[in-house]
Design a protein around this motif. Sequence first.
Motif, PDB file in Angstrom:
ATOM      1  N   THR A   1       0.897  -1.305   0.272  1.00 52.95           N
ATOM      2  CA  THR A   1      -0.023  -0.141   0.039  1.00 52.95           C
ATOM      3  C   THR A   1       1.059   1.206  -0.026  1.00 52.95           C
ATOM      4  N   ALA A   2       0.374   2.380  -0.611  1.00 55.67           N
ATOM      5  CA  ALA A   2       0.956   3.678  -0.675  1.00 55.67           C
ATOM      6  C   ALA A   2       0.376   4.471   0.447  1.00 55.67           C
ATOM      7  N   SER A   3      -0.432   3.863   1.373  1.00 55.37           N
ATOM      8  CA  SER A   3      -1.263   4.811   2.094  1.00 55.37           C
ATOM      9  C   SER A   3      -0.709   4.619   3.724  1.00 55.37           C
ATOM     10  N   LEU A   4      -0.212   5.416   4.374  1.00 53.49           N
ATOM     11  CA  LEU A   4       0.387   5.375   5.548  1.00 53.49           C
ATOM     12  C   LEU A   4      -0.433   4.740   6.599  1.00 53.49           C
ATOM     13  N   PRO A   5      -1.617   5.259   6.835  1.00 57.77           N
ATOM     14  CA  PRO A   5      -2.631   4.787   7.838  1.00 57.77           C
ATOM     15  C   PRO A   5      -2.880   3.216   7.520  1.00 57.77           C
ATOM     16  N   GLU A   6      -3.265   3.089   6.394  1.00 57.83           N
ATOM     17  CA  GLU A   6      -3.398   1.685   5.952  1.00 57.83           C
ATOM     18  C   GLU A   6      -2.137   0.649   6.228  1.00 57.83           C
TER      19      GLU A   6
ATOM     20  N   LEU B   1       4.601   7.748   0.635  1.00 53.82           N
ATOM     21  CA  LEU B   1       3.259   7.331   1.106  1.00 53.82           C
ATOM     22  C   LEU B   1       2.576   8.569   1.391  1.00 53.82           C
ATOM     23  N   HIS B   2       1.185   8.544   1.243  1.00 53.38           N
ATOM     24  CA  HIS B   2       0.043   9.338   1.449  1.00 53.38           C
ATOM     25  C   HIS B   2      -0.834   9.145   2.633  1.00 53.38           C
TER      26      HIS B   2
END
Lengths: 416, 120
Positions: free
Chosen positions: A395-400, B113-114
Amino acid sequence: VTQARRAEDLLRELTPQVLGVLVRRHGQLDVCEDAVQEALLEAWVEWDKRGVPEHPRGWLLTVATRRLIDRVRRDAARRQREDRLLMGAPPAEVARASGDGGGIDRDDSLILLYMCCHPALSPSSQITLTLRAVGGLSTREIAAAFFVPEATMGQRIARAKQRIREAGAVFSMPPPEELDDRTRAVHHVLYLIFNAGYASSSGADVNQAELTSEAIRLTREVHRLRPDASETKGLLALMLLTEARRPARTTSAGDVVPLAEQDRSLWDTDLIREGVSLVSAALSQGPLGSYQLQAAIAAVHDEADHVADTDWPQVLALYEMLDRVSPNPMATLNRAIAVAMVHGPPAGLALLATVEHDQRVAEHHLLYAVRGHLLDMAGSSAAAGEAFETAARRTASLPEKRYLHKRASQILAQPP
Amino acid sequence: MKYMVIIYGNKDLWQSFPPDVAGQAIAEVDAFNKRHVESAELLAAYGLGDELTARTVRVRDGVPAVTDGPYLEAKEFVSSLFILDCENEARALEIAAEYPFAAFNAVEVWPVLHDAGTEM
């Protein structure tokens, strides 16, 4: 604070109306948009000092028209033609003619939105231009929401406006044969704005959270202008039913809380009631569309007081309809969870296997996250942990990423 | 989507270019930067100092210790980096391939990252 907030809301609401009047008269989105931005800045200063004027719309239109004339005058030597067109009506007359609170602005806002979602623009340019021209956000605000330098965002806005001009976009609704496609593009842009803001609601992400409320506000406006469009209803319902869960979907530390573990007493019941009523109306009215079905699925989740009360056969039936209306391997991933809840994890895993070689999802973290979830349900801890670990890495999403790492380590820490 | 693009190299590589080739490559980098700032896809581009001037900081028992040189034993070092913000990965790779030094050495493209995410 309340006064400033009211002025801000009012200015955002008035921006597309005033811009619409100018573009309708003058025809050039780029110059008119610059003039409206100048007027917005003046309004900020003036209204803060003297309070909101009695006729705010007329005030803004008058100032924006003056600024537009200033701009045209500056270019007059080069562009006498435009000068002649505009000098026909003095600003006060323009302002009076369109009045305050009149109905003629309604379609202008909608036309403006279609213009900003012009097919000559890339999705990110459509989003940027919509936020600025229809949403009335400043370059600085949009830049902050997308974490790019203000100069970069200014450049993007300038380029988007230039492309609109080059594409020869005119200020009118799209012709009937293009209307469906163009409406889909408008819905998609609003949906993307909503998703961009759909992040943890804590600390540094406040700017992004504003995108979510902006998307809802703009979608409400489209719904108000075209109350008979069932997919607009569906899109608005989807946003409201998703937004309703915001208070429960992150911890105070900003960690993601999955749907199944959320404290449902934190959900916003007013938003749920409104969303359910909208999606019910849309579904009974037709024609059916993917936003309505996604909203209906969100409604089934939102109407369950406890996760154990979720009507999974209903969720599954809706996912199957969604698959027929708009086949998409990403939706299949979600459908696999519903299949597992109704028919057991092996059936869900079997459905996942049908898409795992599909290039659109083969490397996507959600494929691995869903597989991890189903393997965990099936009691295959080691394989589940490994799948969650892969999902976390992809994933590129930090929270995920944080959430998926946590799932992986929790599962792998369990005694076999 | 944001990407960090890293260009690696070392003294031997940079010195292997004849002056006219090096001069042209620098002019091409300037043109590259200008082009992608104008397209609003290049957010920032930085050249880095020589590895001789890099320092490594370690804090042990609350006491920072500074040593000369980069942390990793390596034959090649980061020489410059830039940050892109573009529609998708394909576009980021396309821009990376335009970078003049991609023709001499490799450039690395890393997703940044986003904070947005889907509800799971």
